[in-house]
Enzyme design. Structure first.
Site, PDB file in Angstrom:
ATOM      1  N   GLY A 159       0.811  -1.215   0.000  1.00 52.23           N
ATOM      2  CA  GLY A 159       0.000   0.000   0.000  1.00 52.23           C
ATOM      3  C   GLY A 159       0.843   1.263   0.000  1.00 52.23           C
ATOM      4  O   GLY A 159       0.501   2.248  -0.670  1.00 52.23           O
ATOM      5  N   GLN A 184      -7.619   0.041   3.241  1.00 50.32           N
ATOM      6  CA  GLN A 184      -8.441  -0.492   4.337  1.00 50.32           C
ATOM      7  C   GLN A 184      -9.816  -0.959   3.882  1.00 50.32           C
ATOM      8  O   GLN A 184     -10.451  -1.738   4.578  1.00 50.32           O
ATOM      9  CB  GLN A 184      -8.607   0.557   5.441  1.00 50.32           C
ATOM     10  N   SER A 197      -3.516  -3.241  -0.757  1.00 50.21           N
ATOM     11  CA  SER A 197      -2.422  -3.931  -0.072  1.00 50.21           C
ATOM     12  C   SER A 197      -2.859  -5.341   0.292  1.00 50.21           C
ATOM     13  O   SER A 197      -3.968  -5.539   0.800  1.00 50.21           O
ATOM     14  CB  SER A 197      -2.039  -3.155   1.195  1.00 50.21           C
ATOM     15  N   HIS A 256      -1.598  -7.542   2.605  1.00 51.23           N
ATOM     16  CA  HIS A 256      -1.568  -8.074   3.979  1.00 51.23           C
ATOM     17  C   HIS A 256      -2.742  -7.612   4.839  1.00 51.23           C
ATOM     18  O   HIS A 256      -2.909  -8.076   5.964  1.00 51.23           O
ATOM     19  CB  HIS A 256      -0.227  -7.774   4.664  1.00 51.23           C
ATOM     20  N   THR A 289      12.146  -7.402 -10.931  1.00 49.47           N
ATOM     21  CA  THR A 289      11.578  -8.753 -11.060  1.00 49.47           C
ATOM     22  C   THR A 289      10.413  -8.898 -10.093  1.00 49.47           C
ATOM     23  O   THR A 289      10.521  -8.550  -8.917  1.00 49.47           O
ATOM     24  CB  THR A 289      12.666  -9.808 -10.757  1.00 49.47           C
ATOM     25  N   CYS A 295       2.500   6.252  22.038  1.00 53.26           N
ATOM     26  CA  CYS A 295       3.603   5.314  21.831  1.00 53.26           C
ATOM     27  C   CYS A 295       3.339   4.285  20.747  1.00 53.26           C
ATOM     28  O   CYS A 295       4.244   3.872  20.044  1.00 53.26           O
ATOM     29  CB  CYS A 295       3.925   4.583  23.118  1.00 53.26           C
TER      30      CYS A 295
HETATM   31  C1  LIG Z   1      -4.978   3.464   4.808  1.00 55.64           C
HETATM   32  C2  LIG Z   1      -3.637   2.812   4.636  1.00 55.64           C
HETATM   33  N1  LIG Z   1      -2.888   3.125   3.575  1.00 55.64           N
HETATM   34  C3  LIG Z   1      -1.694   2.578   3.363  1.00 55.64           C
HETATM   35  C4  LIG Z   1      -1.160   1.659   4.243  1.00 55.64           C
HETATM   36  C5  LIG Z   1       0.187   1.078   3.982  1.00 55.64           C
HETATM   37  O1  LIG Z   1       0.086  -0.232   3.446  1.00 55.64           O
HETATM   38  P1  LIG Z   1       1.324  -1.215   3.484  1.00 55.64           P
HETATM   39  O2  LIG Z   1       1.490  -1.651   4.899  1.00 55.64           O
HETATM   40  O3  LIG Z   1       0.952  -2.340   2.562  1.00 55.64           O
HETATM   41  O4  LIG Z   1       2.509  -0.462   2.980  1.00 55.64           O
HETATM   42  C6  LIG Z   1      -1.892   1.310   5.388  1.00 55.64           C
HETATM   43  C7  LIG Z   1      -1.341   0.389   6.384  1.00 55.64           C
HETATM   44  O5  LIG Z   1      -1.703   0.395   7.544  1.00 55.64           O
HETATM   45  C8  LIG Z   1      -3.174   1.899   5.582  1.00 55.64           C
HETATM   46  O6  LIG Z   1      -3.925   1.615   6.642  1.00 55.64           O
END
Ligand SMILES: Cc1ncc(COP(=O)(O)O)c(C=O)c1O
Length: 384
Positions: free
Chosen positions: A71, A179, A199, A201, A238, A327
């Protein structure tokens, strides 16, 4: 210790089905997709399958998907890609205050290069007023970048209206949908969106892989990763074949989940969490837009308690959540998102965020809320 994971907006576990399709690409199917021999061609075919799967989840054409390292890269790609491709001509960008750091930081870099950025405010529920977006546009505007969903409070922006106000003005519209993809059913053809970040993950795929949707007809972007001619010369290097194959599978599973109407279950579980918290803990406040919000996200503040203390107490019981206070973000600063809602520091520091996943059960919710109720009592009795 029994673990209860309630932090799916941070990341998600890789599903077994996803891992299973990835593993052969580390071992037997290790070909480079750019190679002409059969090993390379097999890898190329697998990339194509994954591209179809990713595209299908958002209603895009496969050729509109550019694979990235996640992302953050997708966001950087969109912003720097537009700004630097159109360099010198149009140096104005519109965004909002509650964007992810992977939006705000490339914008800061552009400001240092004499670009002008407008950071629009949000209301107390975290919503950007589409009219304010329209009002901010000038002849020099090259890009509007407004997130689809916020990771901390779950508020969904009205990107349909924002897109329609920008349309036909020679301005590109990007949305960070990291998200919302997989948690909200949508089709890129329902919005006037030119660029969209995803993204893997966040949707039960591997880390370090994502995609940028680039609508057909979008002018060529500046490439943030120059190398060989991969991704039709849009992003060199790659390809991360195992990661992309896993991402594709995760998208296929997410689409199946959505098509079977299972998103409702996430919302039911999230609302159960909210009701139980309200029933057991006095003086709680919920943040974000309850009408238009991710189905899995609940951000709340417990007056007089300390969010970090609550997080640690829950962690000791095997429950993972996150906070919007200093934190946890590692910056030493209060959450920009909660600050933009104009919450006082005491409320920001008393907040925690739950983000549910497909595997969470009502027993998880029960256990977590009971542990939270005890932790809140202790924290309120022992103010910092
Ligand atoms: C709204 C949003 N954008 C971008 C990202 C970044 O994605 P990535 O962890 O795949 O770099 C996050 C990750 O928490 C996110 O919540």
């Amino acid at each position: 210790m029994h673990k209860i994971y309630l932090d799916h907006n941070s990341t998600t576990p890789v599903l077994k089905e996803v891992l299973d399709v990835m593993l052969p690409f580390y071992k037997d199917n290790f070909g480079n997709p750019s190679s002409i021999h059969s090993d390379g061609r097999a890898a190329r075919v697998s990339l194509d399958v994954a591209r179809d799967q990713v595209a299908e989840l958002i209603g895009a054409r496969p050729s509109e998907i550019v694979f990235t390292s996640g992302g953050s890269e997708s966001n950087n790609f969109a912003i720097l890609g537009v700004a630097l491709a159109l360099n010198s001509k149009k140096r104005h960008i519109v965004t909002c205050e509650i964007e992810h750091a992977a939006i705000l930081n490339p914008l800061k870099q552009l400001e240092a290069l004499d670009f002008h950025v407008d950071y629009l405010p949000v209301d107390s529920l975290g919503r950007v007023d589409p009219k304010k977006v329209e009002d901010a546009l000038t002849e020099s505007t090259s890009l509007v970048t407004i997130q689809h969903a916020n990771s901390e409070i779950g508020t969904l922006q009205n990107i349909k209206e924002i897109g329609s106000l920008i349309k036909n003005k020679g301005i590109l519209f990007h949305t960070d949908a990291v998200q919302s993809v997989g948690k909200v059913a949508f089709n890129v053809n329902d919005f006037s969106v030119d660029l969209l970040s995803m993204s893997s993950h966040k949707i039960y795929g591997p880390k370090g892989v994502g995609a940028l949707f680039v609508k057909r007809g979008t002018p060529a972007l500046f490439s943030p990763v120059c190398g060989g001619g991969q991704e039709k010369k849009r992003r060199g290097g790659t390809e991360n074949v195992p990661g992309i194959v896993g991402f594709g599978k995760a998208c296929q599973i997410a689409l199946d989940f959505i098509n079977k109407g299972k998103l409702k279950q996430l919302k039911i579980m999230r609302d159960l969490l909210r009701d139980k918290i309200e029933g057991l803990i006095p003086n709680v406040e919920f943040y974000g837009c309850s009408k238009n919000r991710l189905p899995n996200t609940l951000s709340c503040g417990f007056d007089g308690a300390d969010g970090e203390t609550l997080l640690i107490a829950l962690d000791m019981k095997g429950i993972s959540v996150s906070t919007g206070s200093a934190c946890s973000s590692g910056t030493g600063m209060p959450s920009k998102v909660l600050s933009a809602l104009k919450l006082p520091l005491s409320k920001i520091n008393s907040s925690i965020r739950f983000s549910l996943g497909w595997a969470n059960t009502s027993e998880d919710i029960d256990f977590a809320v009971k542990a939270l109720a005890k932790a809140v009592v202790v924290s309120r009795r022992n103010p910092l």
